[in-house]
Design an enzyme around this catalytic site. Structure first.
Site, PDB file in Angstrom:
ATOM      1  N   LEU A  86      54.275   7.906 -39.909  1.00 38.93           N
ATOM      2  CA  LEU A  86      53.745   7.607 -41.234  1.00 38.93           C
ATOM      3  C   LEU A  86      53.970   6.141 -41.617  1.00 38.93           C
ATOM      4  O   LEU A  86      53.128   5.503 -42.254  1.00 38.93           O
ATOM      5  CB  LEU A  86      54.436   8.518 -42.260  1.00 38.93           C
TER       6      LEU A  86
ATOM      7  N   HIS B 157      52.348  14.830 -33.698  1.00 36.13           N
ATOM      8  CA  HIS B 157      52.179  14.017 -32.484  1.00 36.13           C
ATOM      9  C   HIS B 157      52.054  14.886 -31.224  1.00 36.13           C
ATOM     10  O   HIS B 157      52.667  14.614 -30.198  1.00 36.13           O
ATOM     11  CB  HIS B 157      53.326  13.004 -32.354  1.00 36.13           C
TER      12      HIS B 157
ATOM     13  N   GLN C 251      58.601  10.136 -42.064  1.00 36.72           N
ATOM     14  CA  GLN C 251      59.020  11.369 -42.736  1.00 36.72           C
ATOM     15  C   GLN C 251      60.472  11.717 -42.417  1.00 36.72           C
ATOM     16  O   GLN C 251      60.926  11.528 -41.299  1.00 36.72           O
ATOM     17  CB  GLN C 251      58.107  12.513 -42.281  1.00 36.72           C
TER      18      GLN C 251
END
Length: 297
Positions: free
Chosen positions: A89, A195, A9
């Protein structure tokens, strides 16, 4: 050995993937397939949307995945990875690239991941901050003694670590880190604490989707964010992918391990060149490049 790496991202830009769509029939077919799977025309947003449109989590994650994976598909015979890795991602892009996941299953998981993370973000105000110029152990120590939830989230390269957690805890940690000599401790414009333990609700939701998806034996090892080591067992890959949402992205350690295991060239597949920059900061002698399509394609 050739390592292929896939961005996460933040790499999105208006017009991403348009050149692929217009120049390659296979790419066009995959993009149209993606529109059907997602239930909306993500191509419209990717090709013509504003930066604000692209920042929506339900758009950003599938858009970056599609740009990366479709590019890898149209590279043809020149795409022969010996190892793959993705940043956050990007790990899902890497798992399609090494044939662990099908294109369709990978896209469905990315979409599910984005929606689950968005919901988790809405449950509690949270954010992330980039810390520059301090050793990892000092950052970890400050996180450990700060009131509230704040953890090391992205080990991007030596001297660049992203922390993640509750808004107040992040602000307190940033002040303490500046006092310890951080060159910068800058709160990032993100929607939540990725995270970190605050992603636990998203992890539970994504786990069910991952468990219901077929993971095949990969064509080459994936160096996963959670372990920073080569993984080829589909069940291990699943477990690590589930753990990834609340665990740190060990990018520095992953790149170091890939080099130890024989990686001589890193090719970034997807939008931007952020990962190439990080690889060179991790090891100045590493060769890097961007994946490009043959102009005759």
């Amino acid at each position: 050995m050739k390592a292929y790496i896939f961005p996460g991202q933040g790499a999105q830009f208006t017009g991403m993937g348009l050149d692929l769509y217009e120049s390659n029939p296979q790419a066009q077919e995959l993009f149209e397939n993606a529109n059907d799977i997602l239930g909306f025309h993500i191509t419209d947003v990717m090709f013509e949307g504003t930066p604000e449109d692209l920042k929506q989590t339900k758009v950003t994650q599938p858009a970056i995945f599609l740009h990366s994976v479709i590019l890898s598909k149209v590279l043809g015979d020149s795409f022969q990875p010996d190892m793959v890795a993705g940043h956050s991602l990007g790990e899902l892009s890497a798992l399609v690239a090494n044939n662990t996941l099908t294109f369709e299953d990978g896209l469905r998981l990315v979409s599910k991941r984005a929606q689950a993370m968005q919901k988790a973000c809405e449950l509690q105000p949270s954010t992330m901050a980039a810390v520059l110029g301090l050793d990892d152990d000092i950052v970890e120590k400050i996180c450990g003694i700060t009131n509230g939830i704040v953890v090391a989230a992205n080990y991007n390269c030596p001297g660049q670590l992203v922390i993640s957690g509750e808004v107040d805890a992040i602000n307190l940690a940033c002040e303490a880190l500046k006092e310890k000599g951080a060159r910068r401790a800058l709160v990032l414009p993100v929607g939540g604490a990725f995270h970190s333990p605050l992603m636990e609700p998203a992890k539970e939701e994504l786990a069910a989707a991952i468990e219901a998806t077929t993971f095949s034996s990969p064509s080459c090892p994936v160096y996963q964010n959670v372990t920073a080591s080569a993984v080829i067992n589909p069940n291990e890959i699943k477990a690590n992918l589930i753990a990834q949402l609340t665990a740190p992205v060990r990018w520095t350690q992953s790149v170091e391990q890939m080099i130890t295991d024989g990686a001589s060239h890193f090719t970034e597949v997807g939008p931007g060149k952020v990962l190439q920059g990080l690889v060179r900061k991790i090891n100045r002698e590493a060769e890097t490049s961007s994946a490009v399509i043959n102009s005759e394609a």
